[in-house]
Design a protein around this motif. Structure first.
Motif, PDB file in Angstrom:
ATOM      1  N   SER A  80       4.504 -21.402 -22.867  1.00 37.40           N
ATOM      2  CA  SER A  80       3.130 -21.183 -22.412  1.00 37.40           C
ATOM      3  C   SER A  80       2.950 -19.830 -21.710  1.00 37.40           C
ATOM      4  O   SER A  80       1.834 -19.461 -21.363  1.00 37.40           O
ATOM      5  CB  SER A  80       2.708 -22.307 -21.470  1.00 37.40           C
ATOM      6  OG  SER A  80       3.543 -22.315 -20.319  1.00 37.40           O
ATOM      7  N   GLN A  81       4.027 -19.084 -21.525  1.00 41.89           N
ATOM      8  CA  GLN A  81       3.962 -17.815 -20.797  1.00 41.89           C
ATOM      9  C   GLN A  81       4.089 -16.595 -21.712  1.00 41.89           C
ATOM     10  O   GLN A  81       4.490 -15.519 -21.283  1.00 41.89           O
ATOM     11  CB  GLN A  81       5.031 -17.798 -19.700  1.00 41.89           C
ATOM     12  CG  GLN A  81       4.780 -18.868 -18.654  1.00 41.89           C
ATOM     13  CD  GLN A  81       5.903 -19.037 -17.673  1.00 41.89           C
ATOM     14  OE1 GLN A  81       7.076 -18.969 -18.011  1.00 41.89           O
ATOM     15  NE2 GLN A  81       5.536 -19.258 -16.421  1.00 41.89           N
ATOM     16  N   GLN A  82       3.703 -16.749 -22.956  1.00 42.39           N
ATOM     17  CA  GLN A  82       3.773 -15.632 -23.897  1.00 42.39           C
ATOM     18  C   GLN A  82       2.964 -14.435 -23.420  1.00 42.39           C
ATOM     19  O   GLN A  82       3.386 -13.284 -23.582  1.00 42.39           O
ATOM     20  CB  GLN A  82       3.299 -16.065 -25.289  1.00 42.39           C
ATOM     21  CG  GLN A  82       3.340 -14.931 -26.303  1.00 42.39           C
ATOM     22  CD  GLN A  82       2.954 -15.373 -27.700  1.00 42.39           C
ATOM     23  OE1 GLN A  82       3.169 -16.518 -28.079  1.00 42.39           O
ATOM     24  NE2 GLN A  82       2.386 -14.459 -28.464  1.00 42.39           N
ATOM     25  N   ASP A  83       1.817 -14.683 -22.801  1.00 49.67           N
ATOM     26  CA  ASP A  83       0.993 -13.572 -22.314  1.00 49.67           C
ATOM     27  C   ASP A  83       1.735 -12.754 -21.256  1.00 49.67           C
ATOM     28  O   ASP A  83       1.611 -11.531 -21.191  1.00 49.67           O
ATOM     29  CB  ASP A  83      -0.359 -14.056 -21.794  1.00 49.67           C
ATOM     30  CG  ASP A  83      -0.258 -15.020 -20.618  1.00 49.67           C
ATOM     31  OD1 ASP A  83       0.753 -15.747 -20.506  1.00 49.67           O
ATOM     32  OD2 ASP A  83      -1.206 -15.054 -19.810  1.00 49.67           O
ATOM     33  N   HIS A 103      -0.800 -12.887 -13.136  1.00 44.74           N
ATOM     34  CA  HIS A 103      -0.142 -14.201 -13.154  1.00 44.74           C
ATOM     35  C   HIS A 103       0.197 -14.632 -11.745  1.00 44.74           C
ATOM     36  O   HIS A 103       0.043 -13.872 -10.798  1.00 44.74           O
ATOM     37  CB  HIS A 103       1.120 -14.118 -14.016  1.00 44.74           C
ATOM     38  CG  HIS A 103       0.844 -13.518 -15.356  1.00 44.74           C
ATOM     39  ND1 HIS A 103       1.036 -12.184 -15.615  1.00 44.74           N
ATOM     40  CD2 HIS A 103       0.331 -14.062 -16.483  1.00 44.74           C
ATOM     41  CE1 HIS A 103       0.676 -11.932 -16.854  1.00 44.74           C
ATOM     42  NE2 HIS A 103       0.234 -13.039 -17.398  1.00 44.74           N
ATOM     43  N   ASN A 153       9.486 -28.369 -20.349  1.00 42.97           N
ATOM     44  CA  ASN A 153       8.725 -27.345 -21.053  1.00 42.97           C
ATOM     45  C   ASN A 153       9.522 -26.766 -22.202  1.00 42.97           C
ATOM     46  O   ASN A 153      10.751 -26.768 -22.189  1.00 42.97           O
ATOM     47  CB  ASN A 153       8.350 -26.205 -20.094  1.00 42.97           C
ATOM     48  CG  ASN A 153       7.344 -26.636 -19.052  1.00 42.97           C
ATOM     49  OD1 ASN A 153       6.499 -27.468 -19.318  1.00 42.97           O
ATOM     50  ND2 ASN A 153       7.451 -26.065 -17.875  1.00 42.97           N
ATOM     51  N   GLN A 154       8.797 -26.225 -23.172  1.00 43.63           N
ATOM     52  CA  GLN A 154       9.426 -25.516 -24.284  1.00 43.63           C
ATOM     53  C   GLN A 154       9.770 -24.103 -23.827  1.00 43.63           C
ATOM     54  O   GLN A 154       9.064 -23.507 -23.029  1.00 43.63           O
ATOM     55  CB  GLN A 154       8.453 -25.439 -25.471  1.00 43.63           C
ATOM     56  CG  GLN A 154       8.049 -26.776 -26.031  1.00 43.63           C
ATOM     57  CD  GLN A 154       9.213 -27.463 -26.705  1.00 43.63           C
ATOM     58  OE1 GLN A 154       9.888 -26.872 -27.535  1.00 43.63           O
ATOM     59  NE2 GLN A 154       9.460 -28.697 -26.336  1.00 43.63           N
ATOM     60  N   GLN A 165       8.544 -20.704 -30.227  1.00 42.79           N
ATOM     61  CA  GLN A 165       9.039 -21.555 -29.137  1.00 42.79           C
ATOM     62  C   GLN A 165      10.161 -22.448 -29.622  1.00 42.79           C
ATOM     63  O   GLN A 165      10.344 -22.638 -30.821  1.00 42.79           O
ATOM     64  CB  GLN A 165       7.913 -22.397 -28.547  1.00 42.79           C
ATOM     65  CG  GLN A 165       7.315 -23.419 -29.486  1.00 42.79           C
ATOM     66  CD  GLN A 165       6.153 -24.144 -28.840  1.00 42.79           C
ATOM     67  OE1 GLN A 165       5.450 -23.615 -28.011  1.00 42.79           O
ATOM     68  NE2 GLN A 165       5.949 -25.377 -29.238  1.00 42.79           N
TER      69      GLN A 165
END
Length: 176
Positions: A80-83, A103, A153-154, A165
């Motif tokens: 979920s932290q790709q950004d 962030h 989490n992935q 992912q």
């Protein structure tokens, strides 16, 4: 007939794009300033004592800052932290001095190094050695503090020049 060095470099990069790698943001803060970089070239050296190695391009802006500060945090990114990865890789228009504003970051209570809230793990350490190898520097980092996020989490991966992912295996009947 041997391949030219240029052809070898291109083939090497293509071959390495076929190796899936976990995505990390390396952060550092100290007298030389605060900075971060997205990195996939992170590997375990030993667990006794806990030591990692990081390979960072010698022209990267973080090099002199990291060397002067001597401390860092390896933030292991969730899918979920790709950004976050994109910002710290310079893939977006966000300037370096504004990346930490995008962030939720907090400074570790003992090391004061920036750690990303929600990352899969934070490994805080100090640089104990480094050497140059070709276009990169190899840093050896003695890990002093570790936080593992217990949420399921992935992980964020980089494969064939794109983010993806990890996949959680589906356990059929009989799985242990």
């Amino acid at each position: 007939m041997n391949q030219s060095p240029t052809a070898m470099a291109l083939l090497y990069r293509e071959a390495m794009s076929k190796v899936a790698a976990a995505v990390h943001v390396i952060t550092t803060e100290g007298e030389a300033g605060r900075y971060g970089i997205t990195l996939t070239a992170v590997a375990s050296v030993t667990d006794s004592p806990p030591t990692l190695l990081l390979c960072i391009n010698r022209n990267a802006r973080i090099q002199p800052i990291l060397r002067a500060n001597g401390q860092l945090c390896v933030n292991v990114l969730a899918a979920s932290q790709q950004d976050v990865a994109e910002h710290f890789a310079g893939m977006t228009s966000i300037p370096a001095h504004e990346r930490f504003l995008q962030h939720d970051w907090q400074n570790h209570q003992h090391t004061t190094q920036p750690q990303l809230v929600g990352a899969l793990a934070h490994l805080h350490g100090r640089i104990i050695d480094s050497h140059d190898m070709g276009s990169h520097s190899v840093f050896y980092v003695a890990i002093e503090y570790i936080n593992v996020n217990e949420q399921d989490n992935q992980g964020l991966l980089y494969f064939q020049r794109q983010f993806t992912q990890t996949a959680v295996p589906v356990c059929e009947a009989g799985c242990v």
